[in-house]
Design a protein around this motif. Sequence first.
Motif, PDB file in Angstrom:
ATOM      1  N   LEU A  44     -33.887 -82.392-115.101  1.00  0.00           N
ATOM      2  CA  LEU A  44     -33.441 -82.687-116.343  1.00  0.00           C
ATOM      3  C   LEU A  44     -33.915 -84.343-116.528  1.00  0.00           C
ATOM      4  O   LEU A  44     -32.964 -85.057-116.418  1.00  0.00           O
ATOM      5  N   PRO A  45     -35.075 -84.304-117.088  1.00  0.00           N
ATOM      6  CA  PRO A  45     -35.483 -85.977-117.474  1.00  0.00           C
ATOM      7  C   PRO A  45     -35.043 -86.264-118.863  1.00  0.00           C
ATOM      8  O   PRO A  45     -34.998 -87.457-119.206  1.00  0.00           O
ATOM      9  N   THR A  46     -34.950 -85.540-119.587  1.00  0.00           N
ATOM     10  CA  THR A  46     -34.666 -85.664-120.972  1.00  0.00           C
ATOM     11  C   THR A  46     -33.577 -84.793-121.644  1.00  0.00           C
ATOM     12  O   THR A  46     -32.424 -85.074-121.370  1.00  0.00           O
ATOM     13  N   THR A  47     -33.620 -84.052-122.418  1.00  0.00           N
ATOM     14  CA  THR A  47     -32.411 -83.308-122.890  1.00  0.00           C
ATOM     15  C   THR A  47     -32.665 -81.857-122.645  1.00  0.00           C
ATOM     16  O   THR A  47     -33.781 -81.361-122.500  1.00  0.00           O
ATOM     17  N   TRP A  48     -31.463 -81.252-122.721  1.00  0.00           N
ATOM     18  CA  TRP A  48     -31.329 -79.832-122.485  1.00  0.00           C
ATOM     19  C   TRP A  48     -30.695 -78.952-123.467  1.00  0.00           C
ATOM     20  O   TRP A  48     -29.508 -79.210-123.524  1.00  0.00           O
ATOM     21  N   THR A  49     -31.195 -78.245-124.445  1.00  0.00           N
ATOM     22  CA  THR A  49     -30.425 -77.334-125.448  1.00  0.00           C
ATOM     23  C   THR A  49     -29.893 -76.216-124.964  1.00  0.00           C
ATOM     24  O   THR A  49     -30.809 -75.287-124.750  1.00  0.00           O
ATOM     25  N   VAL A  50     -28.632 -75.932-124.516  1.00  0.00           N
ATOM     26  CA  VAL A  50     -28.359 -74.423-124.089  1.00  0.00           C
ATOM     27  C   VAL A  50     -28.019 -73.635-125.231  1.00  0.00           C
ATOM     28  O   VAL A  50     -27.160 -74.035-126.227  1.00  0.00           O
ATOM     29  N   VAL A  51     -28.459 -72.426-125.066  1.00  0.00           N
ATOM     30  CA  VAL A  51     -28.453 -71.668-126.391  1.00  0.00           C
ATOM     31  C   VAL A  51     -27.867 -70.387-125.722  1.00  0.00           C
ATOM     32  O   VAL A  51     -28.113 -69.652-124.863  1.00  0.00           O
ATOM     33  N   HIS A  52     -26.837 -69.629-126.685  1.00  0.00           N
ATOM     34  CA  HIS A  52     -26.281 -68.522-126.346  1.00  0.00           C
ATOM     35  C   HIS A  52     -26.641 -67.641-127.534  1.00  0.00           C
ATOM     36  O   HIS A  52     -26.246 -67.728-128.797  1.00  0.00           O
ATOM     37  N   GLU A  53     -27.425 -66.625-127.564  1.00  0.00           N
ATOM     38  CA  GLU A  53     -27.866 -65.934-128.650  1.00  0.00           C
ATOM     39  C   GLU A  53     -27.030 -64.698-129.051  1.00  0.00           C
ATOM     40  O   GLU A  53     -26.536 -64.051-128.015  1.00  0.00           O
ATOM     41  N   ILE A  54     -26.775 -64.798-130.046  1.00  0.00           N
ATOM     42  CA  ILE A  54     -25.669 -63.644-130.526  1.00  0.00           C
ATOM     43  C   ILE A  54     -26.277 -62.471-130.925  1.00  0.00           C
ATOM     44  O   ILE A  54     -26.927 -61.839-131.841  1.00  0.00           O
ATOM     45  N   ASP A  55     -26.601 -61.754-129.688  1.00  0.00           N
ATOM     46  CA  ASP A  55     -27.291 -60.312-130.026  1.00  0.00           C
ATOM     47  C   ASP A  55     -26.273 -59.171-129.712  1.00  0.00           C
ATOM     48  O   ASP A  55     -25.196 -59.412-129.683  1.00  0.00           O
ATOM     49  N   GLU A  56     -26.833 -58.000-129.227  1.00  0.00           N
ATOM     50  CA  GLU A  56     -26.200 -56.633-129.390  1.00  0.00           C
ATOM     51  C   GLU A  56     -25.078 -57.017-128.103  1.00  0.00           C
ATOM     52  O   GLU A  56     -23.974 -56.285-128.026  1.00  0.00           O
ATOM     53  N   LYS A  57     -25.349 -57.659-127.135  1.00  0.00           N
ATOM     54  CA  LYS A  57     -24.528 -57.810-125.908  1.00  0.00           C
ATOM     55  C   LYS A  57     -23.445 -58.985-126.142  1.00  0.00           C
ATOM     56  O   LYS A  57     -22.554 -59.137-125.201  1.00  0.00           O
ATOM     57  N   SER A  58     -23.745 -59.718-127.214  1.00  0.00           N
ATOM     58  CA  SER A  58     -22.729 -60.939-127.271  1.00  0.00           C
ATOM     59  C   SER A  58     -21.373 -60.553-127.838  1.00  0.00           C
ATOM     60  O   SER A  58     -21.295 -59.557-128.412  1.00  0.00           O
ATOM     61  N   PRO A  59     -20.402 -61.032-127.023  1.00  0.00           N
ATOM     62  CA  PRO A  59     -18.812 -60.801-127.696  1.00  0.00           C
ATOM     63  C   PRO A  59     -18.631 -61.308-129.036  1.00  0.00           C
ATOM     64  O   PRO A  59     -17.689 -60.779-129.696  1.00  0.00           O
ATOM     65  N   LEU A  60     -19.537 -61.941-129.799  1.00  0.00           N
ATOM     66  CA  LEU A  60     -19.392 -62.446-131.132  1.00  0.00           C
ATOM     67  C   LEU A  60     -20.544 -61.563-132.202  1.00  0.00           C
ATOM     68  O   LEU A  60     -20.539 -61.853-133.310  1.00  0.00           O
ATOM     69  N   LYS A  61     -20.911 -60.617-131.508  1.00  0.00           N
ATOM     70  CA  LYS A  61     -21.862 -59.962-132.471  1.00  0.00           C
ATOM     71  C   LYS A  61     -21.303 -59.256-133.547  1.00  0.00           C
ATOM     72  O   LYS A  61     -21.845 -59.190-134.749  1.00  0.00           O
ATOM     73  N   ASP A  62     -19.919 -59.001-133.544  1.00  0.00           N
ATOM     74  CA  ASP A  62     -19.356 -58.265-134.767  1.00  0.00           C
ATOM     75  C   ASP A  62     -18.679 -59.221-135.780  1.00  0.00           C
ATOM     76  O   ASP A  62     -18.160 -58.787-136.806  1.00  0.00           O
ATOM     77  N   TYR A  63     -18.940 -60.494-135.407  1.00  0.00           N
ATOM     78  CA  TYR A  63     -18.235 -61.542-136.452  1.00  0.00           C
ATOM     79  C   TYR A  63     -19.447 -62.121-137.218  1.00  0.00           C
ATOM     80  O   TYR A  63     -20.408 -62.389-136.971  1.00  0.00           O
TER      81      TYR A  63
END
Length: 305
Positions: free
Chosen positions: A216-235
């Motif tokens: 981690l020398p620079t930045t890290w963008t952490v990504v949670h993709e809202i796909d069919e397995k995501s608990p947020l998929k129906d929102y």
Amino acid sequence: MAKIKDPGFGYKTAASAKRMVNSDGSFNLRHINKKFSVSEIYSRLINMSWMRFIMLIFIWYGVLNLLFASMYYVIGVEHLTITKSTPYQDFLHAYFFSAQTLTTLGYGLISPQGNTTALVSSIEALIGLMGFALMTGLLYGRFSKPKAAIRFSDVLVLRPFKEKRAIMFRLMNKRVNVMIEPEITVTLAVNDIDDKGNLARKFFKLSLERDKIMYLPTTWTVVHEIDEKSPLKDYTDEQILALNAELLILIEYYEDDFAQNVYQMHSYSFDDLKGNSKFVPAYYFEESGQAILDHSKLSEIEKYN
């Protein structure tokens, strides 16, 4: 994505409940009716802020000198090989003699005369030796204690991503040292109605685009993709932005300076979530080819087009 078991915070909640973890990684918990334990003093002194620690040292030093100066004044400053003067000047002489005795410095201009003054000064010298030995140990403990140096963005964003949507936040290394194999775990805690009709917390471990990198020398963008397995998929986006939820984050990496693994916690309330936004690049190259990391841009966002 199925719910996971309570990671340690408990399922109980309330409509007015505040976040479980503060932004600095500490637990948002107030203890009451807790018995004092001497063994906790070291932990408190090691973990308190530098400002409070330094203030505590000055208070300890000042109070002790005032206490012993008062003793010398009551005994009589004539027992300190100085001539009596005004009460104010006499107390100053007693205070400065106390300071010299406490630090075991001793300029030799003032010295105790008589058994009582000698006894008090010897006790003060012992307290001073023990006190400064303790402070030296605490200073070493504070400097040598491994501490993570991750900075998290002030906000997280909700934006389109690979023909779907994603929630993202960004982090960077506050230092210039090497962080090896940082690994991150993100848990979603949602306040919702359970099967019995009661308000309770539900926990979900979020899948990430990448949960581990090599360096981690620079930045890290952490990504949670809202796909069919995501608990947020129906929102919808509006429902996600209105959720009474919190992201609980734990990051671990090998700290080269301390030669061991360190951990850091963080949390985001969904009040920190910005819709239809993206992070402004914080890492770029100059015309000369020099890589630049702008720490001031870590939390900077703009509208997603």
